[in-house]
Scaffold this motif. Structure first.
Motif, PDB file in Angstrom:
ATOM      1  N   ARG A  89       4.778  -2.957  -4.812  1.00 45.81           N
ATOM      2  CA  ARG A  89       5.886  -2.505  -3.974  1.00 45.81           C
ATOM      3  C   ARG A  89       5.386  -2.001  -2.619  1.00 45.81           C
ATOM      4  N   ALA A  90       4.270  -1.272  -2.616  1.00 42.70           N
ATOM      5  CA  ALA A  90       3.706  -0.767  -1.359  1.00 42.70           C
ATOM      6  C   ALA A  90       3.330  -1.917  -0.429  1.00 42.70           C
ATOM      7  N   LEU A  91       2.744  -2.988  -1.000  1.00 42.71           N
ATOM      8  CA  LEU A  91       2.389  -4.149  -0.188  1.00 42.71           C
ATOM      9  C   LEU A  91       3.634  -4.827   0.371  1.00 42.71           C
ATOM     10  N   ASP A 133       8.248   3.549   8.532  1.00 44.09           N
ATOM     11  CA  ASP A 133       8.938   3.716   7.253  1.00 44.09           C
ATOM     12  C   ASP A 133       8.052   3.449   6.032  1.00 44.09           C
ATOM     13  N   VAL A 134       6.735   3.441   6.214  1.00 40.21           N
ATOM     14  CA  VAL A 134       5.865   3.170   5.074  1.00 40.21           C
ATOM     15  C   VAL A 134       5.778   4.403   4.181  1.00 40.21           C
ATOM     16  N   PRO A 135       5.409   4.237   2.905  1.00 41.22           N
ATOM     17  CA  PRO A 135       5.239   5.390   2.016  1.00 41.22           C
ATOM     18  C   PRO A 135       4.182   6.344   2.566  1.00 41.22           C
ATOM     19  N   PRO A 136       4.337   7.648   2.335  1.00 37.52           N
ATOM     20  CA  PRO A 136       3.396   8.643   2.882  1.00 37.52           C
ATOM     21  C   PRO A 136       1.942   8.373   2.542  1.00 37.52           C
ATOM     22  N   ASP A 137       1.679   7.824   1.340  1.00 38.54           N
ATOM     23  CA  ASP A 137       0.278   7.615   0.976  1.00 38.54           C
ATOM     24  C   ASP A 137      -0.395   6.551   1.836  1.00 38.54           C
ATOM     25  N   GLU A 151      -0.671   9.897  12.194  1.00 39.81           N
ATOM     26  CA  GLU A 151       0.645   9.948  12.835  1.00 39.81           C
ATOM     27  C   GLU A 151       0.954   8.581  13.449  1.00 39.81           C
ATOM     28  N   PRO A 152       2.027   7.920  13.010  1.00 41.87           N
ATOM     29  CA  PRO A 152       2.351   6.603  13.569  1.00 41.87           C
ATOM     30  C   PRO A 152       2.471   6.646  15.092  1.00 41.87           C
TER      31      PRO A 152
END
Length: 399
Positions: A89-91, A133-137, A151-152
């Motif tokens: 899901r992360a990918l 919007d990616v997951p925090p990890d 930080e993006p």
């Protein structure tokens, strides 16, 4: 590191001091072939093919980073269908973010609103949009003594952001901003002619990676920037060729990209090797390689979407599906010729009754090769991953 090497001049030469006959030829070839590719298809067909090219670009950009994300999973993610397994899901989330950023770049280019692609603001925007919007990890960087949250859109600024990339030691974090300002000034397209812009695509790609301005994500940002530069240089061909595919596959082996990027890091080799800190000879050879990769991808896509060859594959598409009558080929050829077809024309095009023609069109839309923007609107091609595996052989990896 010595003070001299911590000045922005460390990335010089940024441009080729002498343009070889080979590079002049590659620039002319890329300009001509991209113009031909951009005019190959009707605008509606080209726009939907560009949707697929974004998936292709994303797949290969991720592959370069060691993330083998199935193109079907990317397509599912764009439709909001995410896997239950956390890693997969992360990918998918990562891939969807890449596609969405490229879609935004293509939209700005089509509207004539694309900023300077090598500007500090645009490079930071690419990174921020990718990671927004990616997951925090996925923002967690480092597993050693000084891990931190990235930080993006923010450049490296602190000692814990300092990195080593293979054999290369990028500028220290406290100097990144100065290096990027110099980078922006050296690759400002507004001050360049058309041919110089095309040549600058290659050099800028390497020099951005050399600076390594962000704690992570620099490769993806460099490839997205190069995609934007192709648009701004007039060789984007409506977004119909995937630069990351060429970089990932190379010209003769999959490892070429890494080797050529490493080679372009070479320091100046004596008085006959330019006047900057880095080797002019290495930059020239890297630029020629990069432009050959671009020409290779444009040429590949041009052959793939040649209308005569597409018609042959459309015929094979119909013949292999027992649900489709031969008249389905007439519908597909009409859409290829016109870009889109009013639903009411189906009977005229096929010579079938209204009912039979409607049923046949319904089968084609159910299969996903044709669709419309509204329930009863005109139909046009949709290049899903499934359709591409049949109509555009070789564009995607083997299933």
């Amino acid at each position: 590191m010595g003070e001299t090497l911590e000045t922005p001049g460390r990335i010089e030469p940024c441009c080729l001091e002498v343009v070889s006959e080979e590079i002049s030829g590659l620039v002319a070839m890329l300009a001509a072939r991209s113009a031909k590719l951009g005019a190959r298809l009707r605008p509606k067909t080209a726009a939907h093919l560009a949707d697929l090219v974004r998936i292709v670009n994303c797949y290969y950009s991720n592959l370069i980073e060691g993330h083998d994300t199935n193109p079907r999973d990317i397509e599912r993610a764009l439709g909001g269908e995410l896997a239950e397994e956390a890693g997969r899901r992360a990918l998918q989330v990562e891939a969807a973010a890449h596609v969405q950023v490229q879609r935004a770049v293509d939209g700005m280019a089509a509207a004539g609103r694309l900023p300077e692609p090598a500007s500090v603001d645009f490079v930071r925007w690419l990174h921020r949009e990718f990671y927004r919007d990616v997951p925090p990890d996925m923002l967690h960087v480092g597993n050693g003594e000084r891990p931190f949250e990235m930080e993006p859109g923010a450049f490296r600024t602190r000692p814990e952001h300092d990195v080593v990339v293979g054999r290369h030691v990028p500028p220290s974090s406290e100097r990144v901003d100065d290096f990027m300002r110099h980078f922006e000034s050296r690759y400002r397209f507004a001050s360049m002619g058309p041919d110089t812009r095309i040549m600058a695509m290659a050099a800028a790609h390497h020099r951005l990676a050399y600076i390594h301005p962000f704690p992570d994500g620099n490769g993806r940002v460099a490839r997205l920037m190069s995609h934007a530069m192709a648009h701004a240089a007039g060789v984007g061909a409506c977004g119909l060729w995937p630069i990351s595919r060429g970089l990932a596959l190379g010209l003769s082996s999959h490892g070429e990209y890494g080797r050529m990027m490493d080679y372009a890091d070479t320091p100046r080799q004596g008085a006959l090797d330019g006047r900057g800190n880095l080797s002019l000879r290495a930059l020239t050879e890297f630029s020629a390689w990069f432009l050959r990769v671009c020409v290779n991808q444009v040429t590949f896509m041009d052959a793939l979407v040649d209308p005569d060859r597409l018609r042959e594959r459309l015929r094979a598409y119909v013949e292999r599906d027992e649900r489709l009558r031969p008249e389905a080929g007439l519908i597909l050829n009409e859409v290829l010729s016109t870009g889109e077809m009013v639903r009411g024309d189906t009977a005229r095009v096929t010579g079938l009754t209204e009912q039979a023609a409607g049923d046949l069109l319904g089968t084609l839309t159910d299969d996903g090769i044709l669709a419309s923007d509204t329930t009863m609107g005109p139909v046009s091609f949709r290049f899903t991953v499934h359709v591409a595996e049949i109509l555009l052989p070789g564009l995607l990896p083997q299933a």
